[in-house]
Scaffold this motif. Sequence first.
Motif, PDB file in Angstrom:
ATOM      1  N   ASN A  27       0.815  -1.213   0.000  1.00 41.19           N
ATOM      2  CA  ASN A  27       0.000   0.000   0.000  1.00 41.19           C
ATOM      3  C   ASN A  27       0.847   1.260   0.000  1.00 41.19           C
ATOM      4  N   ALA A  28       1.953   1.253   0.707  1.00 39.42           N
ATOM      5  CA  ALA A  28       2.848   2.412   0.706  1.00 39.42           C
ATOM      6  C   ALA A  28       3.340   2.684  -0.708  1.00 39.42           C
ATOM      7  N   LEU A  29       3.782   1.637  -1.390  1.00 41.13           N
ATOM      8  CA  LEU A  29       4.260   1.805  -2.766  1.00 41.13           C
ATOM      9  C   LEU A  29       3.126   2.251  -3.688  1.00 41.13           C
ATOM     10  N   ALA A  30       1.959   1.666  -3.525  1.00 41.49           N
ATOM     11  CA  ALA A  30       0.814   2.026  -4.367  1.00 41.49           C
ATOM     12  C   ALA A  30       0.369   3.464  -4.147  1.00 41.49           C
ATOM     13  N   LEU A  31       0.606   3.978  -2.947  1.00 42.64           N
ATOM     14  CA  LEU A  31       0.249   5.362  -2.632  1.00 42.64           C
ATOM     15  C   LEU A  31       1.401   6.330  -2.896  1.00 42.64           C
ATOM     16  N   TYR A  32       2.467   5.819  -3.500  1.00 40.93           N
ATOM     17  CA  TYR A  32       3.638   6.640  -3.854  1.00 40.93           C
ATOM     18  C   TYR A  32       4.280   7.271  -2.622  1.00 40.93           C
ATOM     19  N   LYS A  33       4.443   6.461  -1.575  1.00 37.61           N
ATOM     20  CA  LYS A  33       5.052   6.929  -0.328  1.00 37.61           C
ATOM     21  C   LYS A  33       6.439   6.314  -0.183  1.00 37.61           C
ATOM     22  N   PRO A  34       7.473   7.117   0.011  1.00 36.07           N
ATOM     23  CA  PRO A  34       8.793   6.562   0.313  1.00 36.07           C
ATOM     24  C   PRO A  34       8.743   5.756   1.609  1.00 36.07           C
ATOM     25  N   VAL A  35       9.674   4.807   1.731  1.00 33.34           N
ATOM     26  CA  VAL A  35       9.684   3.936   2.900  1.00 33.34           C
ATOM     27  C   VAL A  35      11.056   3.877   3.549  1.00 33.34           C
ATOM     28  N   ARG A  83      10.138   9.300  -8.891  1.00 29.57           N
ATOM     29  CA  ARG A  83      10.373   8.629 -10.183  1.00 29.57           C
ATOM     30  C   ARG A  83      10.325   7.112 -10.017  1.00 29.57           C
ATOM     31  N   ASP A  84      11.024   6.603  -9.008  1.00 30.61           N
ATOM     32  CA  ASP A  84      11.070   5.161  -8.835  1.00 30.61           C
ATOM     33  C   ASP A  84       9.783   4.592  -8.250  1.00 30.61           C
ATOM     34  N   LEU A  85       9.035   5.382  -7.506  1.00 30.45           N
ATOM     35  CA  LEU A  85       7.712   4.926  -7.078  1.00 30.45           C
ATOM     36  C   LEU A  85       6.794   4.747  -8.278  1.00 30.45           C
ATOM     37  N   HIS A  86       6.918   5.622  -9.258  1.00 30.19           N
ATOM     38  CA  HIS A  86       6.147   5.436 -10.495  1.00 30.19           C
ATOM     39  C   HIS A  86       6.633   4.195 -11.242  1.00 30.19           C
ATOM     40  N   ARG A  87       7.947   3.994 -11.270  1.00 29.71           N
ATOM     41  CA  ARG A  87       8.508   2.815 -11.940  1.00 29.71           C
ATOM     42  C   ARG A  87       8.036   1.523 -11.281  1.00 29.71           C
ATOM     43  N   VAL A  88       8.095   1.461  -9.951  1.00 31.41           N
ATOM     44  CA  VAL A  88       7.677   0.245  -9.262  1.00 31.41           C
ATOM     45  C   VAL A  88       6.184  -0.005  -9.472  1.00 31.41           C
ATOM     46  N   ASN A  89       5.381   1.056  -9.498  1.00 28.76           N
ATOM     47  CA  ASN A  89       3.951   0.884  -9.757  1.00 28.76           C
ATOM     48  C   ASN A  89       3.697   0.404 -11.180  1.00 28.76           C
TER      49      ASN A  89
END
Length: 103
Positions: A27-35, A83-89
Amino acid sequence: MLKSVDVLFLRYRIARYLYNWSAVYFNALALYKPVLATPVLNPEILAHYQVGREVDLTDLQHLREQLGQFLQSYETMLPTYERDLHRVNDDFSTAVFLQNVLK
């Protein structure tokens, strides 16, 4: 609740999460949240995508340093994280999943 924070601290310590995804992580990744994540939480994600930082919970002094470095570099790194959150999604999208299933 996850939408209201800027960064998620995922302090998982149990080895079963090594290859068993955490719903909070997804969910963090889907919401574009750094971890901030521990090494037992799917280490390949942080190895292949700059979506946050790995932290060491076994040494409090080292953790303090890691958190300080993360906070000091957060604004500079935010475009990279985004950028990478978009890539991972994109890489883990429903469309890609279906393509892989139908192969």
